[in-house]
Design a protein around this motif. Structure first.
Motif, PDB file in Angstrom:
ATOM      1  N   LYS A 359      54.852  82.503  40.758  1.00  0.00           N
ATOM      2  CA  LYS A 359      55.737  82.796  39.626  1.00  0.00           C
ATOM      3  C   LYS A 359      57.083  82.097  39.813  1.00  0.00           C
ATOM      4  CE  LYS A 359      52.917  85.532  37.431  1.00  0.00           C
ATOM      5  NZ  LYS A 359      51.761  84.654  37.563  1.00  0.00           N
ATOM      6  N   GLU A 360      57.403  81.188  38.899  1.00  0.00           N
ATOM      7  CA  GLU A 360      58.698  80.500  38.889  1.00  0.00           C
ATOM      8  C   GLU A 360      59.005  79.841  40.234  1.00  0.00           C
ATOM      9  OE1 GLU A 360      61.015  80.788  35.824  1.00  0.00           O
ATOM     10  OE2 GLU A 360      58.912  80.977  35.279  1.00  0.00           O
ATOM     11  N   PHE A 361      57.976  79.331  40.906  1.00  0.00           N
ATOM     12  CA  PHE A 361      58.195  78.680  42.194  1.00  0.00           C
ATOM     13  C   PHE A 361      58.749  77.273  41.966  1.00  0.00           C
ATOM     14  CE2 PHE A 361      56.377  76.121  45.804  1.00  0.00           C
ATOM     15  CZ  PHE A 361      57.280  76.575  46.751  1.00  0.00           C
ATOM     16  N   THR A 362      59.771  76.900  42.712  1.00  0.00           N
ATOM     17  CA  THR A 362      60.421  75.603  42.506  1.00  0.00           C
ATOM     18  C   THR A 362      60.511  74.819  43.814  1.00  0.00           C
ATOM     19  OG1 THR A 362      62.558  76.719  42.764  1.00  0.00           O
ATOM     20  CG2 THR A 362      61.815  76.323  40.527  1.00  0.00           C
ATOM     21  N   PRO A 363      59.531  73.979  44.083  1.00  0.00           N
ATOM     22  CA  PRO A 363      59.649  73.081  45.236  1.00  0.00           C
ATOM     23  C   PRO A 363      60.918  72.240  45.139  1.00  0.00           C
ATOM     24  CG  PRO A 363      57.423  73.020  44.348  1.00  0.00           C
ATOM     25  CD  PRO A 363      58.248  73.803  43.373  1.00  0.00           C
ATOM     26  N   ASP A 364      61.404  71.778  46.275  1.00  0.00           N
ATOM     27  CA  ASP A 364      62.666  71.032  46.335  1.00  0.00           C
ATOM     28  C   ASP A 364      62.681  69.807  45.434  1.00  0.00           C
ATOM     29  OD1 ASP A 364      63.670  72.758  48.314  1.00  0.00           O
ATOM     30  OD2 ASP A 364      62.790  71.564  49.936  1.00  0.00           O
ATOM     31  N   THR A 365      61.501  69.250  45.173  1.00  0.00           N
ATOM     32  CA  THR A 365      61.418  67.930  44.534  1.00  0.00           C
ATOM     33  C   THR A 365      61.195  67.956  43.022  1.00  0.00           C
ATOM     34  OG1 THR A 365      59.118  67.963  45.254  1.00  0.00           O
ATOM     35  CG2 THR A 365      60.660  66.702  46.601  1.00  0.00           C
ATOM     36  N   LEU A 366      60.995  69.132  42.422  1.00  0.00           N
ATOM     37  CA  LEU A 366      60.745  69.173  40.970  1.00  0.00           C
ATOM     38  C   LEU A 366      62.043  69.068  40.177  1.00  0.00           C
ATOM     39  CD1 LEU A 366      57.879  71.759  40.357  1.00  0.00           C
ATOM     40  CD2 LEU A 366      57.757  69.343  40.943  1.00  0.00           C
ATOM     41  N   LEU A 367      61.942  68.506  38.973  1.00  0.00           N
ATOM     42  CA  LEU A 367      63.110  68.403  38.097  1.00  0.00           C
ATOM     43  C   LEU A 367      63.645  69.786  37.738  1.00  0.00           C
ATOM     44  CD1 LEU A 367      61.970  65.701  35.492  1.00  0.00           C
ATOM     45  CD2 LEU A 367      63.718  65.426  37.261  1.00  0.00           C
ATOM     46  N   PRO A 368      64.962  69.908  37.529  1.00  0.00           N
ATOM     47  CA  PRO A 368      65.510  71.183  37.070  1.00  0.00           C
ATOM     48  C   PRO A 368      64.822  71.619  35.772  1.00  0.00           C
ATOM     49  CG  PRO A 368      67.275  69.664  37.656  1.00  0.00           C
ATOM     50  CD  PRO A 368      65.996  68.882  37.703  1.00  0.00           C
ATOM     51  N   GLY A 369      64.391  72.866  35.732  1.00  0.00           N
ATOM     52  CA  GLY A 369      63.707  73.375  34.543  1.00  0.00           C
ATOM     53  C   GLY A 369      62.203  73.302  34.638  1.00  0.00           C
ATOM     54  N   VAL A 370      61.674  72.530  35.595  1.00  0.00           N
ATOM     55  CA  VAL A 370      60.226  72.470  35.811  1.00  0.00           C
ATOM     56  C   VAL A 370      59.879  73.446  36.934  1.00  0.00           C
ATOM     57  CG1 VAL A 370      58.259  71.040  36.469  1.00  0.00           C
ATOM     58  CG2 VAL A 370      60.097  70.069  35.070  1.00  0.00           C
ATOM     59  N   LYS A 371      59.056  74.428  36.612  1.00  0.00           N
ATOM     60  CA  LYS A 371      58.698  75.463  37.590  1.00  0.00           C
ATOM     61  C   LYS A 371      57.180  75.590  37.687  1.00  0.00           C
ATOM     62  CE  LYS A 371      62.819  78.088  36.231  1.00  0.00           C
ATOM     63  NZ  LYS A 371      63.671  77.790  37.383  1.00  0.00           N
ATOM     64  N   ILE A 372      56.725  76.120  38.820  1.00  0.00           N
ATOM     65  CA  ILE A 372      55.293  76.336  39.024  1.00  0.00           C
ATOM     66  C   ILE A 372      54.945  77.775  38.690  1.00  0.00           C
ATOM     67  CG2 ILE A 372      53.500  76.530  40.798  1.00  0.00           C
ATOM     68  CD1 ILE A 372      54.575  74.009  42.064  1.00  0.00           C
ATOM     69  N   ASN A 373      54.024  77.925  37.752  1.00  0.00           N
ATOM     70  CA  ASN A 373      53.534  79.251  37.359  1.00  0.00           C
ATOM     71  C   ASN A 373      52.015  79.203  37.261  1.00  0.00           C
ATOM     72  OD1 ASN A 373      55.909  81.129  36.643  1.00  0.00           O
ATOM     73  ND2 ASN A 373      56.460  79.222  35.611  1.00  0.00           N
ATOM     74  N   THR A 374      51.360  80.202  37.833  1.00  0.00           N
ATOM     75  CA  THR A 374      49.906  80.302  37.730  1.00  0.00           C
ATOM     76  C   THR A 374      49.512  81.743  37.444  1.00  0.00           C
ATOM     77  OG1 THR A 374      49.734  80.658  40.118  1.00  0.00           O
ATOM     78  CG2 THR A 374      49.447  78.395  39.342  1.00  0.00           C
ATOM     79  N   GLY A 375      48.262  81.940  37.057  1.00  0.00           N
ATOM     80  CA  GLY A 375      47.716  83.275  36.833  1.00  0.00           C
ATOM     81  C   GLY A 375      46.210  83.201  36.944  1.00  0.00           C
ATOM     82  N   PRO A 376      45.533  84.340  36.913  1.00  0.00           N
ATOM     83  CA  PRO A 376      44.071  84.358  37.037  1.00  0.00           C
ATOM     84  C   PRO A 376      43.369  83.488  36.001  1.00  0.00           C
ATOM     85  CG  PRO A 376      44.962  86.577  37.184  1.00  0.00           C
ATOM     86  CD  PRO A 376      46.103  85.693  36.793  1.00  0.00           C
ATOM     87  N   ALA A 377      43.996  83.309  34.832  1.00  0.00           N
ATOM     88  CA  ALA A 377      43.390  82.475  33.779  1.00  0.00           C
ATOM     89  C   ALA A 377      44.173  81.183  33.565  1.00  0.00           C
ATOM     90  CB  ALA A 377      43.322  83.260  32.470  1.00  0.00           C
ATOM     91  N   ASP A 378      45.111  80.868  34.473  1.00  0.00           N
ATOM     92  CA  ASP A 378      45.946  79.671  34.339  1.00  0.00           C
ATOM     93  C   ASP A 378      45.991  78.934  35.671  1.00  0.00           C
ATOM     94  OD1 ASP A 378      47.791  77.717  33.841  1.00  0.00           O
ATOM     95  OD2 ASP A 378      49.515  79.052  33.634  1.00  0.00           O
ATOM     96  N   PHE A 379      45.112  77.929  35.801  1.00  0.00           N
ATOM     97  CA  PHE A 379      45.030  77.148  37.037  1.00  0.00           C
ATOM     98  C   PHE A 379      45.726  75.796  36.878  1.00  0.00           C
ATOM     99  CE2 PHE A 379      41.327  78.980  39.770  1.00  0.00           C
ATOM    100  CZ  PHE A 379      41.856  80.258  39.641  1.00  0.00           C
ATOM    101  N   ALA A 380      46.743  75.738  35.992  1.00  0.00           N
ATOM    102  CA  ALA A 380      47.533  74.515  35.796  1.00  0.00           C
ATOM    103  C   ALA A 380      48.973  74.807  36.217  1.00  0.00           C
ATOM    104  CB  ALA A 380      47.485  74.079  34.335  1.00  0.00           C
ATOM    105  N   PRO A 381      49.310  74.619  37.491  1.00  0.00           N
ATOM    106  CA  PRO A 381      50.618  75.022  38.009  1.00  0.00           C
ATOM    107  C   PRO A 381      51.816  74.388  37.310  1.00  0.00           C
ATOM    108  CG  PRO A 381      49.110  74.651  39.828  1.00  0.00           C
ATOM    109  CD  PRO A 381      48.411  74.172  38.585  1.00  0.00           C
ATOM    110  N   ILE A 382      51.739  73.086  37.002  1.00  0.00           N
ATOM    111  CA  ILE A 382      52.872  72.393  36.374  1.00  0.00           C
ATOM    112  C   ILE A 382      52.442  71.877  35.014  1.00  0.00           C
ATOM    113  CG2 ILE A 382      54.553  70.518  36.589  1.00  0.00           C
ATOM    114  CD1 ILE A 382      54.007  70.528  39.621  1.00  0.00           C
ATOM    115  N   SER A 383      53.187  72.212  33.981  1.00  0.00           N
ATOM    116  CA  SER A 383      52.786  71.754  32.637  1.00  0.00           C
ATOM    117  C   SER A 383      53.964  71.199  31.836  1.00  0.00           C
ATOM    118  CB  SER A 383      52.125  72.902  31.861  1.00  0.00           C
ATOM    119  OG  SER A 383      52.998  73.995  31.760  1.00  0.00           O
ATOM    120  N   SER A 384      55.069  70.874  32.535  1.00  0.00           N
ATOM    121  CA  SER A 384      56.245  70.344  31.835  1.00  0.00           C
ATOM    122  C   SER A 384      56.598  68.949  32.328  1.00  0.00           C
ATOM    123  CB  SER A 384      57.449  71.271  32.049  1.00  0.00           C
ATOM    124  OG  SER A 384      57.181  72.553  31.554  1.00  0.00           O
ATOM    125  N   LEU A 385      57.116  68.136  31.426  1.00  0.00           N
ATOM    126  CA  LEU A 385      57.501  66.760  31.736  1.00  0.00           C
ATOM    127  C   LEU A 385      58.759  66.385  30.972  1.00  0.00           C
ATOM    128  CD1 LEU A 385      53.917  65.413  31.209  1.00  0.00           C
ATOM    129  CD2 LEU A 385      55.138  64.937  33.321  1.00  0.00           C
TER     130      LEU A 385
END
Length: 409
Positions: A359-385
């Motif tokens: 939930k809202e995980f932000t590795p050091d290297t991602l752009l500001p505003g791009v966060k990693i979110n997953t769920g049992p029915a969502d296996f696409a961690p990054i979906s913003s560009l």
């Protein structure tokens, strides 16, 4: 002490012992093959040789990242044993190497295996064995299918999402443009073509040409000459790095200047834009979800400063303009987070459960505003560009962060 008191004391001791045994049971460590009190064995395949060898730097970065983790005491006291093999970007070789990882090396999971063809070849095998195929290093949309493949999860934005963003931008900025597509003739390239057509929708007639090439071809110069003859205004370059560099270089040699849009996976300054020639690369459009190490705006960014220190210490002499170093670091940091969340339950099922709980995980290297979110029915961690244009010797971001979620069945 009276008999009654003795009974109370005995009962109290019994309850205490029961409580302790319950706590011990609750605190019990749980392991599957590949995990122990001291080690977590992580498997990986990467094209260190062959037509996609430019990506090999990703595996080397991940190996270095886990060395850093181990130097700092490991994850919950366990060292990462990272076992990585070359598959040459060959599906049969990928199957052979993954079987070796599972059946001989006995890894807990297969992490960040690279390439759509390779991952397609190993997906059914790993799912039948119930072994995580985790944070797959390709943006094919099919990695987000927990219903049919519960042991496979992507990491980067999907190719279809990215292509839709390009198509929508073109319809807004160049509504009358004639568009040609150059694509790799496999699932990787076809995903981009589908996303482009979906993005154009009723205006798909804007696409006047679709030209495919085989990954085994040494050069795609003849394809570029053929596309130029059709005289499109826009060239969509849906290629891996080697062929991306060839495309930009050849258009420059031909003195041909269409608007060129390049896949994110081939947007590396060091391994694509520089070999293509900076003069030829001016004005090329792409999209990003990670920070570009060549961009001075990140010079004092805390995340990129950590990345830079890591490269200096663990990969001295490495080319910091190669975006593979940024990618490998971010993916490895995400796996480290998941394994940390697993605690002492290092079963394969729990690895997937935790990977689907980010939930809202932000590795050091991602752009500001791009966060990693997953769920049992969502296996696409990054979906913003965010879109970017190549100017001078670096990429310049423009516009807003765009979410490109693609619906899955």
């Amino acid at each position: 002490m009276t008999a009654v008191t003795d009974k109370f004391a005995a009962a109290s001791i019994a309850l205490t012992l029961l409580g302790l045994s319950t706590c011990t049971a609750l605190a019990q460590k749980r392991y599957d093959t590949g995990a122990t009190d001291t080690e977590i064995k992580v498997g990986n395949i990467m094209p260190y040789s062959g037509p996609a060898s430019a990506y090999g730097v990703i595996g080397k970065t991940e190996e270095a990242y886990f060395r850093m983790v181990n130097d700092r005491g490991g994850i919950n006291g366990r060292k990462i044993n990272f076992v990585t093999y070359d598959d040459g970007y060959s599906p049969p070789k990928a199957v052979e190497q993954v079987r070796k990882l599972v059946e001989s090396d006995e890894v807990l999971l297969v992490f960040n295996p690279l390439g759509t063809p390779s991952n397609t070849a190993i997906q059914k095998y790993l799912n039948s064995k119930k072994i995580p195929q985790l944070f797959v290093a390709t943006g094919a949309t099919k990695w987000n299918d927990p219903k049919h493949f519960p042991w496979t999860m992507g990491w980067q934005p999907s190719y279809q999402s990215e292509a839709q963003i390009y198509a929508k931008w073109l319809m807004k900025e160049k509504p009358d443009a004639k568009v040609a597509i150059l694509y790799q003739n496999d699932d990787f390239g076809k995903d981009y073509v589908k996303g482009t057509k979906d993005g154009f929708g009723a205006k798909a007639s804007s696409i006047i040409m679709e030209e495919s090439y085989e990954v085994s071809e040494p050069s795609i110069d003849s394809h570029i000459v053929k596309i130029k003859a059709a005289n499109p205004d826009v060239l969509l370059i849906y290629t891996t790095p080697k062929f991306g560099a060839q495309t930009i270089k050849k258009t420059g040699e031909l003195g041909w200047k269409p608007l060129q849009i390049m896949t994110n996976v081939s947007a590396s300054v060091g391994s694509v834009m520089q070999p293509a020639g900076f003069d030829n690369a001016q004005g090329v459009i792409s999209a990003a979800y990670a920070k570009d190490a060549t961009d001075p705006q990140w010079a004092k960014d805390s995340g990129m400063m950590k990345w830079s220190e890591f490269i200096d210490k663990y990969m001295p002499g490495a080319d910091k303009t190669d975006s593979g170093h940024v990618y490998g670091y971010g993916a490895a940091q995400t796996l480290a987070k998941v394994l940390e969340m697993c605690g002492d339950d290092l079963t394969r099922a729990n690895v997937m459960k935790q990977a689907a709980s980010l939930k809202e995980f932000t590795p050091d290297t991602l752009l500001p505003g791009v966060k990693i979110n997953t769920g049992p029915a969502d296996f696409a961690p990054i979906s913003s560009l965010q879109l970017m244009k190549f100017q001078g010797e670096k990429w310049e971001l423009f516009g807003d962060i765009i979410n490109g979620d693609v619906a899955t069945e």
